[in-house]
Design an enzyme around this catalytic site. Structure first.
Site, PDB file in Angstrom:
ATOM      1  CG  LEU A 325      -3.450   4.621  -1.491  1.00  0.00           C
ATOM      2  CD1 LEU A 325      -3.711   5.982  -0.865  1.00  0.00           C
ATOM      3  CD2 LEU A 325      -2.887   4.767  -2.892  1.00  0.00           C
ATOM      4  CG  ASP A 326       2.798   1.044  -1.358  1.00  0.00           C
ATOM      5  OD1 ASP A 326       2.105   0.030  -1.511  1.00  0.00           O
ATOM      6  OD2 ASP A 326       3.651   1.441  -2.175  1.00  0.00           O
ATOM      7  CE  LYS A 327       3.014   1.511   9.002  1.00  0.00           C
ATOM      8  NZ  LYS A 327       3.715   0.582   9.932  1.00  0.00           N
ATOM      9  CB  THR A 329       1.605   5.858  -0.620  1.00  0.00           C
ATOM     10  OG1 THR A 329       2.793   5.193  -1.063  1.00  0.00           O
ATOM     11  CG2 THR A 329       1.076   6.745  -1.728  1.00  0.00           C
ATOM     12  NE  ARG A 431       7.885   2.317  -2.194  1.00  0.00           N
ATOM     13  CZ  ARG A 431       7.703   1.695  -1.023  1.00  0.00           C
ATOM     14  NH1 ARG A 431       6.463   1.351  -0.651  1.00  0.00           N
ATOM     15  NH2 ARG A 431       8.729   1.436  -0.242  1.00  0.00           N
TER      16      ARG A 431
END
Length: 514
Positions: A325-327, A329, A431
């Site tokens: 996962l993105d930082k 998110t 995104r």
């Protein structure tokens, strides 16, 4: 060259006492220690002592062994030698040289070699074999054959441990040894990839086999070519196959940590437990908070992957990430606790059996309210940052990405609560896709590009994106279906805009294929 002893070419240089020797430096010339160099053979009369006569008995002593004159000399050709089975080396040679009647003559004690015996016990001219006393060979002082029969209590005879020809050899005893208990390799060794390690990356293979091996050390030995698979160089990301031979160089392992761990490890373990949504023997699902990186990177020291180090089991296995996962998110993050679970779950993600549902707050209201976004994405570097941009089909490095979306609720046609379902799992896919259709995610510092757009009062300028739900087949049986709670900054926005978090999610009807 066939002159009498002492008349050869080497006699003048070597002086008297070494008749018949060859010139210095010639093939078969003697070394300073006395033996023939380069495998040269001695002939009769060229021994270290030289031939000598013992009186008028007609016996010549060669190499310190008394022999009769009528015995074949060692210098004769093999065709001229008599097949004497007592001086043959192998059992096959002795059987071939046996008499035709099948009887084998017993070798007398006088014919036994003297090598290895004390010099005082060796035979001499005035002390022949027959007169020399036979030394005691038993382990006690008993005389006669009884000394070979009696045994001392508590001692085993070495010769009794060997099986006789008429008895089968004992079965070997297998001793099971745990890989985690093996000492670190201090020399080059070769290990075989097991079935359980099939498909494992090279760096993960070393982490599992040798707990305590630092990440930088693995990268260094692979980069220098010290690690070979079937004799070929590999990269850390290469996959291994069962049965392959892996060359392991000498390793430097970190000192083992105390069993209880430090105070920092205990805090890390307590933090992971507080964000755990589901756990069993194979799987761990975490509720990753916003702002916590999943993996390390430039300037990142605290991340989930590093925290999993404190969860190593007794066999040295550490939990490993299955996806990312993105930082910024928040939400469901799946972790495998065993190699079997990691392999099975990774196959489920590759075959798109995993269902992931994301919630997001976007600017504006997409039309239509339910749709499908299909583009190609490629990574682009800009200064010290990188992002994903929309690419054309066939562009180098471009990958296909598919996302389904559905509008759950809106706020004055200015904001919309979207439920997103990514079919593929590309970096920053959601995104980039939302920005591509003109409805970027609120609080996105990288892809939000609407000019003169202001946040409504009370809405925090943070990324409003979370991994709400994750459903995937369990590695053993059944299905893992976990839902993460809404993060605090999104709860504040939901309350401000009047969104009901228990509302029906229309993304449930979206297809699972692209």
């Amino acid at each position: 060259m066939g002159g009498p002893p002492g008349k050869g070419p080497g006699a003048a240089k070597r002086g008297p006492g070494k008749p018949g020797s060859k010139p210095k430096g010639a093939f078969g010339a003697k070394r300073p220690g006395g033996g023939p160099a380069f495998g040269g053979k001695r002939t009769a009369g060229e021994g270290s002592r030289g031939p000598r006569r013992d009186g008028d008995e007609g016996r010549t002593r060669i190499y310190g062994v008394a022999r009769s004159d009528d015995r074949p000399r060692t210098g004769r050709n093999k065709e001229e030698r008599a097949p004497d089975r007592r001086f043959l080396k192998t059992g096959k040679q002795r059987r071939e040289a046996a008499p035709e009647d099948g009887t084998l003559a017993e070798r007398s004690y006088a014919d036994r070699p003297t090598a290895g015996r004390p010099r005082a016990e060796r035979p001499s001219a005035d002390r022949p074999y027959a007169e020399r006393p036979r030394p005691a060979r038993g382990r006690d002082d008993h005389a006669g054959e009884d000394r070979f029969r009696e045994e001392r209590p508590g001692q085993d005879r070495v010769r009794d441990a060997r099986p006789r020809r008429d008895q089968p050899a004992p079965e070997p005893v297998e001793v099971a040894t745990e890989a985690a208990n093996l000492p670190p390799p201090t020399a080059v060794q070769t290990v075989t990839v097991t079935e359980d390690e099939n498909g494992m990356r090279v760096d993960r293979f070393f982490e599992a086999r040798f707990p305590g091996l630092s990440f930088s050390h693995i990268q260094r030995i692979v980069r220098k070519g010290q690690v070979r698979v079937n004799g070929k160089r590999v990269d850390t990301k290469d996959r291994l196959e069962a049965g392959q031979a892996v060359r392991v160089p000498p390793l430097r392992l970190d000192a083992p940590k105390p069993a209880g761990g430090s105070e920092a490890d205990q805090k890390t373990r307590a933090f992971l437990k507080s964000i755990t949504l589901f756990e069993d023997d194979d799987v761990l699902v975490l509720n990753k908070p916003m702002g916590l990186a999943v993996q390390g990177g430039s300037g990142t020291t605290r991340h989930v992957d590093g925290m999993l180090e404190v969860l190593r089991d007794a066999k040295g296995q550490r939990p490993r990430l299955v996806h990312r996962l993105d930082k910024d998110t928040a939400g469901c993050l799946l972790v495998a606790k065993t190699r079997f679970a990691a392999s099975t779950l990774a196959k489920s993600f590759r075959s798109r059996e995993a269902r992931k549902v994301y919630w997001a707050l976007v600017a504006g209201v997409p039309k239509p309210k339910q749709g499908r976004i299909s583009t190609f994405l490629v990574k682009e570097e800009r200064e010290d940052d990188s992002f994903m941009r929309i690419a054309k089909h066939g562009e180098e490095g471009a990958t296909h990405a598919v996302t389904y979306y559905a509008v759950v609720e809106t706020a004055a046609q200015q904001l919309a609560w979207l439920s997103l379902k990514p079919v593929t799992g590309r970096t920053h896919q959601l995104r980039a896709h939302m920005a591509h259709i003109g409805h970027p995610i609120v609080g996105d510092p990288k892809y939000f590009s609407i000019e003169n757009w202001q946040l409504p009062g009370g809405v925090q300028n943070r990324l409003h994106l979370m991994a709400r739900r994750l459903a995937i087949p369990h590695p053993r049986a059944g299905t893992i279906d976990v839902t993460a709670p809404i993060p605090a900054h999104m709860v504040q926005s939901w309350n401000l805009l009047g969104f009901d978090a228990t509302r029906y999610d229309p993304i449930e009807d979206a297809p699972d294929e692209d």
